[in-house]
Scaffold this active site. Structure first.
Site, PDB file in Angstrom:
ATOM      1  N   ASP A  34     -88.271 -34.354  34.746  1.00 59.11           N
ATOM      2  CA  ASP A  34     -89.408 -33.532  34.331  1.00 59.11           C
ATOM      3  C   ASP A  34     -90.584 -33.668  35.284  1.00 59.11           C
ATOM      4  O   ASP A  34     -91.307 -34.668  35.267  1.00 59.11           O
ATOM      5  CB  ASP A  34     -89.826 -33.977  32.916  1.00 59.11           C
ATOM      6  CG  ASP A  34     -91.062 -33.262  32.430  1.00 59.11           C
ATOM      7  OD1 ASP A  34     -91.753 -33.799  31.536  1.00 59.11           O
ATOM      8  OD2 ASP A  34     -91.348 -32.156  32.951  1.00 59.11           O
ATOM      9  N   SER A 198     -99.800 -18.901  43.329  1.00 60.01           N
ATOM     10  CA  SER A 198     -99.014 -17.765  43.821  1.00 60.01           C
ATOM     11  C   SER A 198     -99.961 -16.600  44.090  1.00 60.01           C
ATOM     12  O   SER A 198    -100.919 -16.387  43.336  1.00 60.01           O
ATOM     13  CB  SER A 198     -97.982 -17.341  42.767  1.00 60.01           C
ATOM     14  OG  SER A 198     -97.408 -16.067  43.084  1.00 60.01           O
TER      15      SER A 198
HETATM   16  O1  LIG Z   1     -94.708 -31.185  28.658  1.00 64.54           O
HETATM   17  C1  LIG Z   1     -94.693 -30.509  29.644  1.00 64.54           C
HETATM   18  N1  LIG Z   1     -93.609 -30.453  30.477  1.00 64.54           N
HETATM   19  N2  LIG Z   1     -92.504 -31.248  30.241  1.00 64.54           N
HETATM   20  C2  LIG Z   1     -91.836 -31.214  29.058  1.00 64.54           C
HETATM   21  N3  LIG Z   1     -91.981 -30.311  28.123  1.00 64.54           N
HETATM   22  C3  LIG Z   1     -91.106 -30.596  26.991  1.00 64.54           C
HETATM   23  C4  LIG Z   1     -90.397 -31.891  27.290  1.00 64.54           C
HETATM   24  C5  LIG Z   1     -90.783 -32.240  28.685  1.00 64.54           C
HETATM   25  C6  LIG Z   1     -95.867 -29.712  30.058  1.00 64.54           C
HETATM   26  C7  LIG Z   1     -96.638 -30.107  31.103  1.00 64.54           C
HETATM   27  C8  LIG Z   1     -97.784 -29.393  31.430  1.00 64.54           C
HETATM   28  C9  LIG Z   1     -98.084 -28.284  30.675  1.00 64.54           C
HETATM   29 BR1  LIG Z   1     -99.658 -27.320  31.110  1.00 64.54          BR
HETATM   30  C10 LIG Z   1     -97.320 -27.873  29.621  1.00 64.54           C
HETATM   31  C11 LIG Z   1     -96.168 -28.586  29.312  1.00 64.54           C
END
Ligand SMILES: O=C(NNC1=NCCC1)c1ccc(Br)cc1
Length: 330
Positions: A34, A198
Site C-alpha cells: 500500500d 497530472s
Molecule cells: O488508506 C488509504 N490508502 N490505503 C488503503 N486504503 C484501504 C486499505 C489500505 C488512503 C490514503 C490516502 C487517502 Br487521501 C485516502 C486513502
C-alpha cells in the site's frame, strides 16, 4: 540488491496480494502492498480470535529472530474507514530475494470488520513516506526505507494488471515491463503520500482537457477518484450512466463498453490510457447489466487518488532517491 514478488488481484481487482516472508523459519503471509500508508502490520497470534476469519497468522513466538519492542504500540485508520491496532516486533522480512533483517512488524491485536471479512488479506505493507507511520513512542521505518541503502537503485516499481497477476519489484526497472518512455514527474511528499500533478485528461477520442489534477498514487485504494467536474464529464458521455445515491457512486450500463479515459503525465503530452472496460468495475446486481463505475468523485478528500483502476493501466516507478514518480504505458 534487488527483489520482487507477484501481485495477485482479488475479485474485481479490489486489491492485490503479495507473498511476504517474515521470521525464522519463514512465515509467508499475503500482504496488500500500500503506497498510501506506511505501516507494515499483520494478522497475528495476538489478533482477537473473533476478528480472524481464515487469515494466515504471524506468530512471533515461533520466530527465533523476533524481538519485541516493549511498550511500542500502533493504531491506524484508512481512507475507507477500516482500521487496526496492536503491538510491535522487529523481525526479518523478505520480498523475494530482498531481505531486511530488522524490520518493524506491527502485530494486530484488533482489526475492523473490513479486514476480518477479507479472508485472503493477511495484512498491509506500507510504502508511503515515513511521516505516516503510526508506531508510538518512536515511528518505525518502512520496508523500502530500510532496504533503500542496499538497493542497486533506490526505486520500487508497481506493475499491476487487470484480472491477472502483476509484480512489485525493488531496486531495478525491468525494461521488458513497459513500452515507450517512462515520463518522470515531481512528487510532493509533505503529506507523506506519493503526491503528484497530472496536467489533464481526455475522454475517448476527444480532445485533451488541460486542467491541473493533484493526486496521490495509491496502490491500497481500488478506484480512480477524480474531481467531480472530470467525473461528470466522463459519465455524461455514457447513455444511461447516473449517480446512484443508494450505491453512493456513479453506475453505468455494463454494455456497450464505455469510452476510454486518459490522464496526462508530464508536460510533453504523454498520457496513460485506461481501456473503457476498466471503468466497468463490478456488476451491481445479479443480472450484470449495470456496473459500478471504476472512476468516482474525490469530493471531501482534498485531492485525487490514482488507485488500482488507474495504476493497472501503467508501469509505475516510485523513485525514493529523487522523490519522483515514473509513468509508462505497457
Ligand atoms: O488508506 C488509504 N490508502 N490505503 C488503503 N486504503 C484501504 C486499505 C489500505 C488512503 C490514503 C490516502 C487517502 Br487521501 C485516502 C486513502
Amino acid at each position: 540488491s534487488t527483489g520482487g514478488a507477484v501481485a495477485t488481484p482479488e475479485d474485481h481487482d479490489v486489491e492485490y496480494l503479495t507473498p511476504v516472508s517474515i521470521g525464522t523459519p519463514e512465515q509467508i503471509l499475503n500482504l496488500d502492498i500500500d503506497t498510501g500508508s506506511s505501516d507494515l502490520w499483520v494478522f497475528s497470534s495476538e489478533t482477537s480470535r473473533s476478528e480472524v476469519k481464515g487469515q494466515t497468522l504471524y506468530d512471533p513466538s515461533n520466530s527465533s529472530t523476533a524481538q519485541k519492542l516493549e511498550g511500542y504500540t500502533w493504531s491506524i485508520s484508512y481512507g475507507d474507514g477500516s482500521s487496526s491496532a496492536g503491538e510491535v516486533y522487529l523481525d526479518t522480512v523478505s520480498i523475494g530475494a530482498l531481505t531486511v533483517s530488522s524490520q518493524a512488524v506491527e502485530v494486530a491485536q484488533k482489526v475492523s470488520s473490513e479486514f476480518t471479512s477479507d479472508s485472503n488479506n493477511d495484512g498491509l505493507l506500507g510504502l508511503g513516506f515515513g511521516s505516516l507511520n503510526t508506531v508510538q513512542p518512536n515511528a518505525q521505518k518502512t520496508f523500502f526505507d530500510n532496504a533503500m541503502p542496499a538497493l542497486d537503485s533506490p526505486v520500487f516499481t508497481a506493475d499491476l494488471k487487470a484480472g491477472i497477476p502483476g509484480r512489485y519489484n525493488f531496486g531495478y526497472i525491468d525494461p521488458n515491463a513497459y513500452t515507450g518512455n517512462i515520463t518522470y514527474v515531481s512528487v510532493d511528499d509533505s503529506q507523506g503520500f506519493w503526491d503528484w500533478t497530472s496536467p489533464g485528461y481526455a475522454i475517448g477520442s476527444g480532445s485533451f482537457e488541460n486542467t491541473t489534477i493533484k493526486g496521490i498514487a495509491d496502490t491500497g485504494t481500488s478506484l480512480l477518484l477524480l474531481p467531480s467536474s472530470v467525473v461528470s464529464a466522463y459519465y455524461g458521455k455514457i447513455s444511461g450512466a447516473k449517480y446512484d445515491s443508494t450505491q453512493a457512486g456513479y453506475v453505468l450500463p455494463c454494455s456497450p463498453t464505455p469510452p476510454d479515459f486518459a490522464f496526462g503525465v508530464g508536460d510533453d503530452g504523454a498520457a496513460i490510457v485506461l481501456p473503457g472496460k476498466y471503468i466497468n468495475y463490478a456488476p451491481t446486481g445479479s443480472s450484470g447489466t449495470t456496473c459500478f463505475g471504476g472512476i468516482q468523485g474525490d469530493s471531501g478528500i482534498g485531492f485525487a487518488i490514482f488507485g488500482d483502476v488507474a495504476l493497472k493501466a501503467a508501469f509505475v516507478v516510485f523513485d525514493g532517491g529523487s522523490k519522483t514518480l515514473g509513468w509508462a504505458s505497457k
